[in-house]
Write a protein that holds these residues in place. Structure first.
Motif, short mmCIF file in Angstrom:
data_model
loop_
_atom_site.label_atom_id
_atom_site.label_comp_id
_atom_site.label_asym_id
_atom_site.label_seq_id
_atom_site.Cartn_x
_atom_site.Cartn_y
_atom_site.Cartn_z
N LEU A 129 0.98 -1.33 -0.14
CA LEU A 129 0.07 -0.08 -0.02
C LEU A 129 0.93 1.35 -0.39
CD1 LEU A 129 -2.29 -0.67 2.55
CD2 LEU A 129 -2.70 -1.23 0.09
N LEU A 148 -8.23 1.73 4.60
CA LEU A 148 -7.81 0.22 5.27
C LEU A 148 -8.32 0.28 6.21
CD1 LEU A 148 -6.35 -2.07 5.01
CD2 LEU A 148 -4.47 -1.08 7.02
N VAL A 157 -9.43 -1.96 1.32
CA VAL A 157 -8.43 -1.05 1.32
C VAL A 157 -9.78 0.43 0.33
CG1 VAL A 157 -6.58 -0.44 -0.39
CG2 VAL A 157 -6.86 -2.43 1.62
#
Length: 163
Positions: A129, A148, A157
């Motif tokens: 990420l 998240l 996400v």
């Protein structure tokens, strides 16, 4: 648990504006993860003042910021191990450097920044990420951050973009 993930804020003199952004966008979250390059120590202090902050330093951070944070962190949330590293270095790509930083560790998710390019992908079973930048988009069209959510064995996400 609902987590805001940001990176590469590069705050210099806009501390009041950054404070307003935190209050408007991030106070509803259970945690804020920042993947480095605050630039100004005041930005770090504002995030720490929320009481729900985890972060690492980045290559553009001052010595004052580097003294207060680690270069790499691993946190555990609901049986998931999340590694946080800025992504700086000289060899390989940013995502490869971030991934390689945790080769000796068992992690499920790696949060990184440095490139200012938002990214959500998996690499060898690890969720990678990069939130891009909430305040310094560089060549990107949009400012960005990641939400998240971890709940009952599910990971959600969501990349968020703003003008």
């Amino acid at each position: 648990m609902k987590i805001a993930i940001i990176s590469d804020t590069h705050i210099n003199k806009q501390i009041e504006g950054f404070k307003e952004m935190i209050e408007f966008h991030f106070l509803e979250f259970d945690m804020i993860i920042h993947a480095g390059d605050y630039h100004h120590e005041g930005a770090l202090r504002l995030l720490q003042a929320t009481g729900k902050f985890i972060g690492v330093w980045g290559n553009a951070d001052s010595e004052e910021v580097k003294k207060k944070l680690n270069e790499k962190e691993i946190i555990e949330i609901a049986d998931l191990r999340i590694g946080v590293f800025h992504g700086h270095g000289t060899k390989k790509t940013t995502i490869e450097r971030a991934f390689d930083t945790f080769q000796e560790d068992t992690v499920d998710i790696i949060v990184f920044g440095h490139s200012h390019q938002p990214l959500v992908q998996t690499k060898k079973g690890v969720l990678m990420l990069n939130p891009g930048s909430f305040t310094n988009k560089r060549r990107e069209r949009w400012f960005s951050y990641i939400v998240l959510e971890i709940k009952e064995g599910e990971v959600v996400v969501e990349m968020k973009f703003r003008h």
